[in-house]
Write a protein that holds these residues in place. Structure first.
Motif, PDB file in Angstrom:
ATOM      1  N   PHE B 140      26.796   4.908 115.614  1.00  0.00           N
ATOM      2  CA  PHE B 140      27.290   6.009 115.101  1.00  0.00           C
ATOM      3  C   PHE B 140      29.068   6.480 114.917  1.00  0.00           C
ATOM      4  O   PHE B 140      29.488   6.535 116.628  1.00  0.00           O
ATOM      5  CB  PHE B 140      27.069   7.687 114.373  1.00  0.00           C
ATOM      6  CG  PHE B 140      25.330   7.969 113.750  1.00  0.00           C
ATOM      7  CD1 PHE B 140      25.857   7.570 112.831  1.00  0.00           C
ATOM      8  CD2 PHE B 140      24.610   8.077 114.625  1.00  0.00           C
ATOM      9  CE1 PHE B 140      23.842   7.696 112.025  1.00  0.00           C
ATOM     10  CE2 PHE B 140      23.511   8.027 113.909  1.00  0.00           C
ATOM     11  CZ  PHE B 140      23.271   8.117 112.935  1.00  0.00           C
ATOM     12  N   SER B 141      29.582   5.550 114.590  1.00  0.00           N
ATOM     13  CA  SER B 141      31.133   5.337 114.722  1.00  0.00           C
ATOM     14  C   SER B 141      31.650   5.723 114.366  1.00  0.00           C
ATOM     15  O   SER B 141      31.348   5.685 113.311  1.00  0.00           O
ATOM     16  CB  SER B 141      31.576   3.959 115.137  1.00  0.00           C
ATOM     17  OG  SER B 141      29.959   2.637 115.879  1.00  0.00           O
ATOM     18  N   TYR B 142      32.378   6.796 114.721  1.00  0.00           N
ATOM     19  CA  TYR B 142      33.223   7.753 114.094  1.00  0.00           C
ATOM     20  C   TYR B 142      34.929   6.765 114.502  1.00  0.00           C
ATOM     21  O   TYR B 142      35.893   7.202 115.109  1.00  0.00           O
ATOM     22  CB  TYR B 142      33.591   8.701 114.484  1.00  0.00           C
ATOM     23  CG  TYR B 142      32.518   9.943 114.712  1.00  0.00           C
ATOM     24  CD1 TYR B 142      31.989   9.514 115.322  1.00  0.00           C
ATOM     25  CD2 TYR B 142      32.164  10.616 113.386  1.00  0.00           C
ATOM     26  CE1 TYR B 142      30.353  10.064 114.868  1.00  0.00           C
ATOM     27  CE2 TYR B 142      31.234  11.737 113.807  1.00  0.00           C
ATOM     28  CZ  TYR B 142      30.568  11.263 114.122  1.00  0.00           C
ATOM     29  OH  TYR B 142      29.086  12.537 114.107  1.00  0.00           O
ATOM     30  N   GLU B 145      38.243   9.634 114.431  1.00  0.00           N
ATOM     31  CA  GLU B 145      37.918   9.856 116.158  1.00  0.00           C
ATOM     32  C   GLU B 145      37.939   9.190 117.229  1.00  0.00           C
ATOM     33  O   GLU B 145      38.532   9.652 118.776  1.00  0.00           O
ATOM     34  CB  GLU B 145      37.252  11.075 116.045  1.00  0.00           C
ATOM     35  CG  GLU B 145      37.418  12.370 115.325  1.00  0.00           C
ATOM     36  CD  GLU B 145      37.406  12.011 113.860  1.00  0.00           C
ATOM     37  OE1 GLU B 145      36.396  11.461 113.268  1.00  0.00           O
ATOM     38  OE2 GLU B 145      37.000  13.523 113.474  1.00  0.00           O
ATOM     39  N   ASN B 146      37.883   7.634 117.133  1.00  0.00           N
ATOM     40  CA  ASN B 146      37.445   6.988 117.982  1.00  0.00           C
ATOM     41  C   ASN B 146      36.139   7.326 118.866  1.00  0.00           C
ATOM     42  O   ASN B 146      36.608   7.770 120.227  1.00  0.00           O
ATOM     43  CB  ASN B 146      38.814   6.913 118.752  1.00  0.00           C
ATOM     44  CG  ASN B 146      38.931   5.360 119.170  1.00  0.00           C
ATOM     45  OD1 ASN B 146      38.046   4.787 119.070  1.00  0.00           O
ATOM     46  ND2 ASN B 146      39.204   5.173 120.277  1.00  0.00           N
ATOM     47  N   ILE B 147      35.404   7.955 118.053  1.00  0.00           N
ATOM     48  CA  ILE B 147      34.170   8.397 119.639  1.00  0.00           C
ATOM     49  C   ILE B 147      32.860   7.373 118.710  1.00  0.00           C
ATOM     50  O   ILE B 147      33.178   7.280 117.911  1.00  0.00           O
ATOM     51  CB  ILE B 147      33.563  10.083 119.264  1.00  0.00           C
ATOM     52  CG1 ILE B 147      33.706  10.687 118.071  1.00  0.00           C
ATOM     53  CG2 ILE B 147      34.797  10.148 120.069  1.00  0.00           C
ATOM     54  CD1 ILE B 147      33.728  11.753 118.099  1.00  0.00           C
ATOM     55  N   GLU B 148      31.673   7.613 119.642  1.00  0.00           N
ATOM     56  CA  GLU B 148      30.453   6.590 119.422  1.00  0.00           C
ATOM     57  C   GLU B 148      29.256   7.704 119.524  1.00  0.00           C
ATOM     58  O   GLU B 148      29.617   7.883 120.702  1.00  0.00           O
ATOM     59  CB  GLU B 148      30.758   5.152 119.821  1.00  0.00           C
ATOM     60  CG  GLU B 148      29.998   4.608 119.114  1.00  0.00           C
ATOM     61  CD  GLU B 148      29.678   3.335 119.137  1.00  0.00           C
ATOM     62  OE1 GLU B 148      30.115   2.788 118.220  1.00  0.00           O
ATOM     63  OE2 GLU B 148      28.201   2.579 119.681  1.00  0.00           O
ATOM     64  N   THR B 149      28.328   7.566 118.855  1.00  0.00           N
ATOM     65  CA  THR B 149      27.411   8.296 119.661  1.00  0.00           C
ATOM     66  C   THR B 149      26.037   8.009 119.508  1.00  0.00           C
ATOM     67  O   THR B 149      25.491   6.741 117.984  1.00  0.00           O
ATOM     68  CB  THR B 149      27.249   9.647 118.668  1.00  0.00           C
ATOM     69  OG1 THR B 149      26.549   9.559 117.670  1.00  0.00           O
ATOM     70  CG2 THR B 149      27.851  10.501 118.974  1.00  0.00           C
ATOM     71  N   VAL B 150      24.841   7.695 119.750  1.00  0.00           N
ATOM     72  CA  VAL B 150      23.596   7.695 119.343  1.00  0.00           C
ATOM     73  C   VAL B 150      22.174   8.130 119.481  1.00  0.00           C
ATOM     74  O   VAL B 150      22.528   9.485 119.768  1.00  0.00           O
ATOM     75  CB  VAL B 150      23.605   5.669 121.061  1.00  0.00           C
ATOM     76  CG1 VAL B 150      22.018   5.477 120.291  1.00  0.00           C
ATOM     77  CG2 VAL B 150      24.415   4.978 121.365  1.00  0.00           C
TER      78      VAL B 150
END
Lengths: 648, 326
Positions: B140-142, B145-150
């Motif tokens: 998941f790329s935001y 916000e320039n963050i990413e989660t898996v």
């Protein structure tokens, strides 16, 4: 390919299967030799062009495939009975649900339906065989070659594992590097060509070979359903042929039609597959509608209500069947417009189907209903199929389908239409026409025991899946954790599946029991039925009709019985022209099997040689002069005397 | 026979009761956002319509079977010849057509509704989250916000979220039943799914489309938080998580099963999403770039005969510059 990759290894169950295959093969070979049946087998079955025997071989193959597909189903249900089960691993489970789907649709439902068509249609229209008897044998042997090629995949090379719909890119070399999906593309291709030929054969048979006086609108409803079915085959199967050829090119020759890179389109496969796949479900359901129509009419002692609208509704269904394929992937993101269109066309199918349901119900009205085993299947069909049908309407609504798609709800739905529709249909047909084929009825008591086990088992097995779907359980998952709460309903479903399986065992046992104990049929019309096939002795002599019947109305035989008009003109017998048996279709089937097998493993030189063999077989057939043979009038008289006990 | 009928009817009655009592375990009928609510309402409406159809058929069926069985008629009874009846047949053609017409209207309206940003949220700026699947996990790329989660995704409540879906491999289907129905993620285009969570909570999300060996494990958690909590979570990630390098991302793509992960940058900069089908759907071929991270050159021969090719390229550049700009 290394040799240790050639055979599937590492699974105790598969080792068991290998051993049993070898043992059964040896037993068959020894048995045939010991009882000196090789000649009988070759002369009477392997080389036959008789539509009745070809039909029997289709049905027998279908029953064997039902066993294989059924075992697959039981393995899956056993695995899913409890959470976190270790009975099957993921890969094995994936192969099993793939082969279950392919086998049940293409190698069980199709040949069962085509087998009944083969046995019954020429008899219902007063013909002596199909239009192209030799082609009919080719159809069968190609189907059989395809079925065998598909089935050996589980011991040699590995089974396909991308689902029966084999969606790309999952089914591409990149994500499915074993030869499993090569088996898929080639086995389906070979048997699909056979089916296409069946389509041509039966359209010509029904259009050109009806007895004098049998106008189209006097045909029995089963014959009508077969005609429409074969028109669908003629238009749908070429799509499958093309799709499978492209798949083979992708997998065997490295083309890029459906791959991820270089401009391949994975969605193209899904479209092609379902452009064939949706009409395919009507190919297996329409003949069942025809069977139920004949049976309901026979056992209500009434003509079919609304004959014209029955025909018309089947025509409408066949047209609509080509306009609904995208409902299999509403979720592909085609947008509200496209999905709305396909929702409406899909729901529209409910209208002609509803017309048929009401016509069946009104055929019962003022009738004199007897609950024989074929009629029981027909009567179970109406409520259960209607339930399956209305859940189909629910699935047709695109917005709601976003929640049902890929879940157990969908699995429940299509089993709720395919089992009461197609499976009950062919079982009803089998019980109904069994005395016509073999000359004795199946034991009613055992048939009814099997029926109740099957009906109850079926509902217990599949009703819970609707709820599991709404709980969020997706299809094709090989395991689930306990805290999903899927456990109890899955356990119930598994119990139901085993009850269903016991029902099938009783049903098969009944073949043996009835063979031993059933009284032999004397007069050829055990059900007091209505259509032409019951006007001739059972089992049917090789030439079917000693004299060509003259048809004056619908339900010709009933009309003749009630109004005491002769179906067959007075006068002496005339000699009958019959086609010769031929070993060529069988040999062609064997060569096609090997051509397919070599291509699966990309062994191009042997495949090329087998391909040349196919061309040689076609050439041999083209230059062959075969005018058939004649059965003399005297011989016919003697046969009829023996079968009917009098001279007609 | 009677027993069977009774048994069948009971089963169906129980089914309907279970459904309508809104059994909590039926996630599909326990919506937590407007999209799933629309779908749940549609489903319940269709169940009621279909129950009516079933009732009619079953009553007729039981009536025919009990009244006209041969044991109830005299031996010499001869059933009449009946050709069919124009009016009756017209009735059971027209009534189903009316039912289908009603359902069609409902379907088209609700399908339009669930494809769009839910009513009442059109004016808000949606939170864009790219959700990409790879064997067998979700990234998941935001970009905002320039963050990413898996394998987990946090979203603020009462704000439209626009999921942009695509896949590094087989077709998958992004499904969060309590927020709304699923949509496919495919390798050569981006599909969009608009969802809103109106309740806080943790919801099950999964890939529902079979994609190979690890398919059964391809689940993720959707955590709907109040905007304040959401902002705090974003800040936490930014403070604690590492950057996502291209090397790290490629390694991640190849790892089959991973747990949760968080990063302070997205992969969109070095491995942008494929062309967006829902915006440029009319321009035909969607194949403008390779989806694997090796960055193959664009295939200009594909594009040369397209009217919108320039526009597509420009948009794409805009996208990537916007994304990398954060």
């Amino acid at each position: 390919m290394k040799w240790d990759e050639f055979f599937v290894t590492g699974e105790p169950m598969i080792y068991g299967a290998m051993v049993s295959i070898v043992l059964v093969s040896i037993a068959i070979l020894v048995g045939l030799t010991y009882f000196k049946k090789w000649g009988y087998l070759w002369r009477e079955w392997l080389t036959t062009v008789d539509h009745k025997r070809i039909g029997v071989m289709y049905i027998l193959s279908a029953l064997i495939m039902l066993f294989r597909g059924g075992v697959d189903a039981l393995l899956m249900r056993t695995q899913l009975a409890v959470p976190e089960s270790g009975f099957l691993d993921s890969q094995h489970y994936n192969e099993i649900f793939t082969t279950h789907g392919v086998i049940m649709i293409l190698f069980m439902a199709m040949p069962f339906v085509i087998g009944l068509m083969n046995v019954v249609v020429p008899l219902q229209i007063g013909a002596r065989d199909v239009a192209f008897p030799r082609l009919n044998a080719v159809s069968f042997w190609l189907f059989f070659a395809g079925a065998m090629l598909f089935n050996i995949s589980f011991v040699i090379g590995g089974s396909p594992d991308a689902g029966w719909s084999a969606y790309f890119p999952l089914a591409s070399l990149e994500f499915s590097p074993t030869v499993g999906n090569n088996f898929y593309s080639l086995a389906l291709q070979i048997s699909g060509i056979g089916t296409l030929m069946t389509g041509v054969n039966f359209i010509v048979t029904i259009l050109k070979m009806r007895a004098p006086g049998m106008k189209l609108m006097r045909m029995p409803m089963f014959t009508w359903s077969v005609l429409i079915t074969n028109v669908i085959i003629l238009f749908a199967f070429p799509v499958l042929t093309v799709a499978l050829a492209l798949m083979m090119f992708d997998r065997v020759f490295g083309s890029q039609f459906f791959t991820m890179a270089n401009g391949g389109m994975d969605m193209l496969w899904a479209n092609l597959f379902w452009v064939w796949g949706h009409p395919e479900v009507y190919i297996v359901i329409l003949p069942a509608f025809g069977i139920f129509s004949d049976i309901i009419s026979t056992f209500s002692k009434k003509n079919l209500y609304g004959y014209k609208s029955m025909v018309f509704s089947m025509v409408i269904i066949s047209l609509l069947s080509f306009l609904v394929w995208a409902h299999h992937f509403y979720t592909m993101g085609a947008g509200a417009m496209v999905n709305g269109f396909f929702s409406i066309t899909t729901m529209l199918i409910a209208v002609p189907t509803g017309v048929k349901i009401f016509n069946w119900l009104f055929t019962l009205r003022k009738g004199k209903i007897t609950f024989t085993s074929p009629m029981l299947y027909a009567m179970a069909f109406i409520p259960i199929f209607t339930f399956g049908g209305v859940t189909g309407v629910m699935l047709a609504m695109a917005s709601a389908d976003y929640q049902y798609h890929n879940t157990m709800f969908l699995v429940a739905h299509f089993h709720y239409v395919l089992i009461p529709g197609t499976v009950f249909g062919v079982l009803a047909g089998l019980h109904y026409w069994f005395p016509k084929i073999f000359g004795f009825r199946l034991n009613e008591r055992r048939a009814k025991t099997a029926f109740w086990l099957i009906v109850v088992g079926f509902n217990v097995a599949f009703m819970p899946l609707f709820f599991l779907g709404l709980q969020g359980m997706t299809r094709r998952m090989y395991t689930y954790s306990a805290d999903t709460g899927f456990g109890p309903l899955n356990m119930i479903a598994t119990i139901g599946a085993f009850v269903l399986a016991i029902g099938f065992v009783v049903l098969c046992y009944n073949f043996y029991y009835s063979f031993r104990h059933s009284p032999r049929d004397e007069h050829g019309d055990p059900w007091d039925a209505r259509t032409l096939e019951w006007s001739i002795p059972s089992p049917v002599p090789v030439y079917n009709f000693a004299k060509v019947p003259h048809v004056e109305s619908q339900d010709a035989f009933w009309h003749a019985k009630k109004h005491n008009v002769p179906l067959f003109k007075e006068g002496p017998y005339e000699e009958i022209h019959m086609p010769n048996n031929s070993g060529q279709p069988f040999i062609l089937g064997v060569i096609m099997f090997f051509a397919g097998f070599f291509l699966v493993f990309s062994w191009f030189i042997p495949a090329l040689i087998a391909g040349i063999g196919v061309v040689i077989m076609l050439a041999v057939r083209s230059f062959e002069r075969d005018h058939g043979y004649h059965i003399s009038a005297k011989e016919i008289a003697a046969t009829e005397q023996k079968l009917r006990g009098d001279s007609v | 026979m009677k027993n069977k009928k009774r048994w069948l009817l009971t089963t169906i009655l129980i089914s309907i009761i279970m459904l309508l009592s809104g059994c909590n375990s039926m996630v599909v009928l326990n919506p937590k956002g407007p999209v799933a609510k629309t779908q749940s309402d549609t489903i319940i409406f269709s169940i009621l319509m279909m129950a009516f159809v079933l009732l009619v058929v079953y009553i007729l069926f039981v009536f025919m079977l009990t009244k006209y069985r041969s044991s109830k008629t005299s031996d010499d009874y001869e059933p009449p010849h009946m050709e069919g009846n124009k009016w009756l047949e017209l009735i059971w053609t027209v009534i189903p057509i009316i039912i289908v017409a009603i359902l069609s209207v409902v379907t088209v309206r609700t399908t339009n509704a669930v494809e769009k940003v839910p009513a009442g949220y059109e004016t808000q700026k949606p939170l864009v989250i790219y959700a990409a699947s790879s064997n067998w996990k979700w990234h998941f790329s935001y970009p905002e916000e320039n963050i990413e989660t898996v394998n987990y995704v946090n979203i603020p409540t009462n704000r439209p979220v626009e999921f942009r879906l695509y896949s590094y491999g087989p077709i998958t289907s992004f499904w969060v039943p309590q927020l709304g129905g699923q949509k496919y993620a495919m390798s050569d285009m981006v599909t969009k799914l608009n969802l809103v969570a109106e309740h806080e909570g943790s919801f099950m999300g999964k890939n529902s489309n079979f994609s190979g060996k690890g398919f059964a494990q391809m689940e993720f958690e959707v955590l709907a938080q109040t905007p304040a909590e959401y902002s705090k979570w974003v800040k936490d990630v930014k403070d604690t998580a590492p950057k996502l390098t291209e090397q790290e991302f490629n390694k991640l793509l190849k790892t089959e099963i991973v747990g949760r992960k968080s990063f302070t940058s997205t992969h969109l900069g070095f491995a942008p999403a494929p062309m967006d089908m829902s915006e440029h759907g009319k321009s035909g071929d969607s194949k403008t770039e390779s989806t694997d991270s090796s960055k193959e050159p664009m295939d200009h021969s594909d594009m040369s005969n397209m009217d919108h090719s320039n526009m597509d390229m420009k948009d794409m550049n805009d996208n990537s510059s916007m994304e990398s700009g954060h």
